[in-house]
Scaffold this active site. Structure first.
Site, PDB file in Angstrom:
ATOM      1  CG  ASP A  53     -12.649  -6.029 -14.321  1.00 13.21           C
ATOM      2  OD1 ASP A  53     -13.016  -5.695 -13.182  1.00 13.21           O
ATOM      3  OD2 ASP A  53     -12.336  -7.194 -14.621  1.00 13.21           O
TER       4      ASP A  53
ATOM      5  CD  GLU B 107     -11.394   0.701  -4.615  1.00 13.35           C
ATOM      6  OE1 GLU B 107     -11.353   0.187  -5.748  1.00 13.35           O
ATOM      7  OE2 GLU B 107     -10.431   0.677  -3.813  1.00 13.35           O
TER       8      GLU B 107
ATOM      9  CG  HIS C  47     -11.224 -10.905 -12.134  1.00 10.48           C
ATOM     10  ND1 HIS C  47     -11.817 -11.261 -13.331  1.00 10.48           N
ATOM     11  CD2 HIS C  47     -11.335  -9.557 -12.062  1.00 10.48           C
ATOM     12  CE1 HIS C  47     -12.253 -10.177 -13.953  1.00 10.48           C
ATOM     13  NE2 HIS C  47     -11.971  -9.128 -13.199  1.00 10.48           N
ATOM     14  CG  HIS C  48     -12.345  -8.388  -8.599  1.00 15.64           C
ATOM     15  ND1 HIS C  48     -11.003  -8.415  -8.328  1.00 15.64           N
ATOM     16  CD2 HIS C  48     -12.515  -7.373  -9.504  1.00 15.64           C
ATOM     17  CE1 HIS C  48     -10.384  -7.474  -9.028  1.00 15.64           C
ATOM     18  NE2 HIS C  48     -11.269  -6.836  -9.758  1.00 15.64           N
TER      19      HIS C  48
ATOM     20  N   GLY D  19     -15.849   7.649  13.985  1.00 12.97           N
ATOM     21  CA  GLY D  19     -14.477   7.936  14.401  1.00 12.97           C
ATOM     22  C   GLY D  19     -13.412   7.156  13.651  1.00 12.97           C
TER      23      GLY D  19
ATOM     24  CG  ASP E 115       1.518  13.880  13.835  1.00 14.05           C
ATOM     25  OD1 ASP E 115       0.606  13.339  14.493  1.00 14.05           O
ATOM     26  OD2 ASP E 115       2.615  14.209  14.338  1.00 14.05           O
TER      27      ASP E 115
ATOM     28  CG  ASN F  26       0.132  15.801  18.175  1.00 16.98           C
ATOM     29  OD1 ASN F  26       0.194  14.944  17.290  1.00 16.98           O
ATOM     30  ND2 ASN F  26      -0.991  16.124  18.780  1.00 16.98           N
TER      31      ASN F  26
ATOM     32  N   GLY G 200       2.343  11.605  16.785  1.00 15.76           N
ATOM     33  CA  GLY G 200       1.590  10.358  16.861  1.00 15.76           C
ATOM     34  C   GLY G 200       0.152  10.485  17.292  1.00 15.76           C
TER      35      GLY G 200
ATOM     36  CD  GLU H 190      -5.797   6.493  18.933  1.00 16.32           C
ATOM     37  OE1 GLU H 190      -5.235   7.615  18.854  1.00 16.32           O
ATOM     38  OE2 GLU H 190      -6.754   6.158  18.210  1.00 16.32           O
TER      39      GLU H 190
END
Length: 573
Positions: free
Chosen positions: A38, A60, A123-124, A421, A452, A479, A481, A485
């Site tokens: 708005d 966003e 608001h916001h 990253g 994925d 693969n 996941g 990591e």
């Protein structure tokens, strides 16, 4: 009324928002990313009349990623969000652009100036009357802030912010309160383009440094060139090209510098990333007695876990605002002028050998009868399939590290987010890059390789690609996941697992029509080579989405070594 008097004194009155948009158009922006809210709706009404297309992203954060990808192709981008909730959703993407030197003009629609002055409970807001808190947050990840609260000074602030964005190649933050949108400003200023040229170097200082560099170059027995990301971001690729061409020196790139030089050139020797380099490259760089480091960003992933072994005593570092020769630093000196001067006065140099780089298949993969798609097999195939002028995007995971081993055709643009990253970045960036190519009326293919797990964070942006009639080729590496990591920590932990999706159903679920996209499921080497050989697929006439199945515990060697170094760094006391 005082406002009427000011308006009558203007030679060519124009609304503030039109002034802003026309300046964006002037620097090459044709599409604006963002999400309506708005506090920015009225401003959005004026975009079409200024030659700008409103994109309308799914959120966003995706819009910020898309603006980042757009800027890496077009040179600069624009993002519009709403106050508070919108701008904070985008701030991760803006921080990434700041980290990686990507110029984005971030425009935030704000409540009217009187409401801010009175601290109204709108608001916001945080409910505490503080209307500076979000500005302060964004100021940490932008190189300039322009608060358009006064019509008289607004044009100056806009011009200065856009210039800073371009020159420093980093995001800027512009606030646009609702009551300022239609305020009249001096439109005659638009007749004078914003000066986007770098300030010239001090001639005496430049001459001294250039003479010093030339002396060291001629004394060196085995000099080499190493090009990195800031050579791209700070627009010195023409100078780099001439340096490579005229010097004849062996030339290498850091991972973030992929695409900065013509990799088909005989001088090109591959990617240097310390222990993550291909065989022969690391030894070749580290044995050199003089390295011209152009635009280096020596981050952990860009150096395969800080495994660079280049001493400062044999380095000359070229940057946008300083030159470092061995241990002596020369501030307020731009590399653009220095490089151009060096090229013009090069003379004959000692030239050593260049490692051979190709997309040939490793013998063990060539002889293998196994149909499993491994990284050792995949990336040479991808390198052979790429075409001149492609836009090649990789997520910071197995794809980014795998791409290090490819040799690009001429004029391929590589996009990744190696330093910041942020997981899922590449999907939004793919949309922005494809849109930038469309805005340039080019037929460049936009190709994305994403894991994925990463894809699941920003998958909604495929719907924006469909709505914008974009035609990227998207490979989702299936693969199971978060592979990078797993290699760092938690090999079989559930937190590195994901819910399995039917990725090939996504275009349909997002409302794509059958003549707008194609989907493919690839589980064997033969299926992939057949697909890449298909002219209809490779032409990029539709949005293509490929489920590409690979083993859960397979990764490029460069990722394995980098992840090992990262794990050690995390555990260091």
């Amino acid at each position: 009324m005082p406002g009427d008097i000011v308006t009558r004194e203007l030679k060519e009155p124009i609304t503030l928002v039109e002034y802003l948009y026309r300046r964006l158009y002037e620097v090459g922006i044709r599409s604006i990313h963002g999400v309506p809210g708005d506090y920015n709706l009225q401003a959005l009404d004026y975009a079409p009349g200024c030659g700008l297309t409103w994109v309308g992203n799914c959120n966003e954060l995706n819009a910020g990623y898309a603006a980042d990808g757009y800027a890496r192709i077009k040179g600069i981008a624009a993002l519009i969000t709403t106050f508070g909730v919108g701008e904070l959703s985008a701030i991760n993407a803006i921080a990434g652009a700041y980290s990686e030197y990507v110029p984005i003009v971030h425009i935030v629609g704000q409540p009217k100036t009187a409401s801010q002055r009175d601290g109204m409970l709108l608001h916001h807001t945080l409910g505490n009357g503080d209307y500076n808190v979000f500005v302060d947050m964004n100021a940490k990840v932008t190189c300039a802030v322009a608060r358009l609260n006064d019509a008289l000074e607004a044009p100056i602030l806009i011009d200065d912010a856009i210039r800073e964005c371009w020159i420093r190649s980093r995001p800027v933050y512009i606030t646009l309160p609702t009551d300022m949108v239609q305020q009249k400003v001096e439109g005659k200023r638009l007749e004078t383009p914003i000066d986007l040229a770098n300030a010239p170097n001090d001639p005496e200082k430049e001459e001294y440094v250039v003479s010093l560099i030339l002396r060291l170059l001629h004394e060196a027995k085995d000099p080499v060139i190493l090009v990195d990301a800031c050579a791209i971001r700070h627009r010195v690729l023409a100078e780099v090209h001439d340096l490579v061409e005229q010097s004849g020196l062996p030339t290498f790139v850091a991972p973030m510098g992929k695409g900065a030089v013509n990799e088909t050139h005989p001088n090109y020797g591959g990617v240097y990333a310390g222990d993550g380099s291909k065989k022969g490259v690391q030894e070749r760089i580290e044995q050199s007695d003089l390295i011209l480091n152009i635009g280096a960003i020596k981050s952990d992933f860009n150096t395969a876990g800080f495994t660079y072994r280049i001493g400062q005593l044999k380095s000359i570092d070229f940057h946008s605002s300083y030159i470092r020769v061995r241990y002596s630093e020369y501030p307020n000196l731009s590399m653009k002028g220095v490089l151009r001067n060096v090229v013009q006065r090069l003379g004959k140099l000692n030239i050593g050998s260049v490692p051979h780089v190709s997309n040939s298949m490793p013998p063990q993969e060539l002889e293998s009868k196994d149909q499993t798609i491994t990284h050792a097999w995949l990336w040479p195939i991808v390198g052979q399939w790429l075409q001149e002028n492609d836009i090649f995007i990789t997520e910071t995971g197995t794809a980014n590290f795998g791409a290090w081993s490819t040799r690009f055709p001429k004029d391929v643009t590589a996009i990744s987010q190696t330093l910041w990253g942020s997981i899922g970045y590449s999907v939004g960036a793919c949309h922005g890059a494809a849109l930038a190519a469309k805005d340039e009326n080019s037929n460049r293919r936009t190709i994305l390789f994403v894991g994925d797990g990463s894809f699941q964070l920003t998958a909604q942006e495929v719907s924006t690609m469909l709505r914008q009639k974009l035609r990227p080729i998207i490979f989702v590496i299936c693969n199971n996941g978060y592979t990078i990591e797993r290699f760092i920590h938690g090999w079989d932990q559930s937190y590195n697992d994901i819910q399995q999706w039917n990725f090939i159903e996504i275009p349909s679920a997002f409302g794509g029509k059958r003549d707008e996209y194609q989907t493919h499921q690839v589980k064997t080497r033969r299926e992939l080579t057949d697909l890449l050989a298909n002219e209809d697929f490779s032409a990029g006439q539709y949005l293509q989405l490929v489920e590409l199945y690979m083993p859960q515990y397979d990764a490029p060697l460069a990722l394995e070594s980098t992840a090992t170094a990262s794990a050690k760094q995390n555990q260091r006391k």
